[in-house]
Design a protein around this motif. Structure first.
Motif, short mmCIF file in Angstrom:
data_model
loop_
_atom_site.label_atom_id
_atom_site.label_comp_id
_atom_site.label_asym_id
_atom_site.label_seq_id
_atom_site.Cartn_x
_atom_site.Cartn_y
_atom_site.Cartn_z
N THR A 56 0.81 -1.22 0.00
CA THR A 56 0.00 0.00 0.00
C THR A 56 0.84 1.27 0.00
O THR A 56 0.33 2.33 -0.35
CB THR A 56 -0.96 0.04 1.21
N LEU A 57 2.11 1.20 0.36
CA LEU A 57 2.94 2.40 0.41
C LEU A 57 3.42 2.86 -0.97
O LEU A 57 3.84 4.00 -1.12
CB LEU A 57 4.13 2.18 1.34
N HIS A 58 3.40 2.01 -1.97
CA HIS A 58 3.77 2.34 -3.36
C HIS A 58 5.06 3.16 -3.46
O HIS A 58 5.07 4.25 -4.03
CB HIS A 58 2.63 3.12 -4.05
N ILE A 59 6.10 2.65 -2.93
CA ILE A 59 7.40 3.34 -3.02
C ILE A 59 7.97 3.07 -4.41
O ILE A 59 8.02 1.94 -4.88
CB ILE A 59 8.34 2.87 -1.91
N LYS A 60 8.45 4.15 -5.08
CA LYS A 60 8.85 4.04 -6.49
C LYS A 60 10.29 3.60 -6.69
O LYS A 60 10.60 2.97 -7.68
CB LYS A 60 8.64 5.38 -7.18
N TYR A 61 11.18 3.93 -5.81
CA TYR A 61 12.59 3.62 -6.03
C TYR A 61 12.93 2.25 -5.47
O TYR A 61 12.56 1.92 -4.35
CB TYR A 61 13.48 4.70 -5.40
N GLN A 66 12.38 0.51 -1.76
CA GLN A 66 11.52 -0.67 -1.62
C GLN A 66 12.25 -1.78 -0.89
O GLN A 66 11.71 -2.40 0.01
CB GLN A 66 11.08 -1.18 -2.99
N THR A 67 13.47 -2.01 -1.31
CA THR A 67 14.27 -3.08 -0.69
C THR A 67 14.51 -2.79 0.78
O THR A 67 14.37 -3.68 1.63
CB THR A 67 15.61 -3.24 -1.43
N GLN A 68 14.85 -1.56 1.10
CA GLN A 68 15.09 -1.19 2.49
C GLN A 68 13.83 -1.34 3.33
O GLN A 68 13.88 -1.82 4.46
CB GLN A 68 15.61 0.25 2.58
#
Length: 174
Positions: free
Chosen positions: A37-42, A46-48
């Protein structure tokens, strides 16, 4: 440690069992849904995030297991055998006691099942070096498989299978 006493560090099986179920079936799905749900683009972020959230989720399991560690002593005095826990509770092991040891294909942990007339006790130990001492102590008793052994052996496999299925379903279909 004398020849007549073997002390084993074990996880509390009851708390470990419930903590595992809560981790896999409640916390893990919540963590995956949170990440989605956070939709992180980088990709780096995302991995972190994935590493951080999953570390917290499985950290819960590790904390529960480590904080509920207990020392169990197996004591032989004359012709009597006893099991004694941290609280001083003693359980007499009669002559018809049976036991079995499971490795779980692990080099780090083993499970000991001890069955008496009063019930069955399970001891999950992270100290593989103690396995030979335990086998030596229980040499007098009958090493016998039980119908309960199926569940003890199947539990880790079922949990791993559930982990994979939950991962696939939540990542692909939610």
């Amino acid at each position: 440690m004398s020849k007549n006493e073997v002390t084993l560090s074990t996880f509390n099986s009851k708390y470990t069992f419930w903590a595992t179920l809560i981790t896999i079936f409640i916390l893990f799905p919540i963590a995956i849904l949170l990440i989605k749900t956070l939709h992180i683009k980088y990709t780096v972020n995302q991995t972190q995030l994935i590493i951080a959230v999953l570390s917290i989720v499985f950290g819960f399991l590790i904390i529960v297991m480590k904080s509920t560690m207990q020392k169990i002593s197996f004591i032989k005095s004359e012709n009597s055998f006893y099991l004694k826990d941290d609280k001083g509770n003693e359980v007499h092991l009669p002559d018809n006691t049976t036991y079995n040891i499971y490795n779980y294909n692990s080099r780090k942990a083993f499970m000991l099942r001890v069955t008496t007339q009063s019930g069955t006790k399970y001891f999950l130990s992270p100290d593989m070096n103690m396995k030979s001492n335990i086998e030596g102590f229980f040499g007098k008793f009958l090493k016998k498989t039980s119908s309960k052994d199926f569940y003890v052996k199947a539990f880790p496999i079922v949990i791993c299978f559930a982990y994979v299925i939950i991962s696939i379903v939540l990542v692909l279909y939610v």
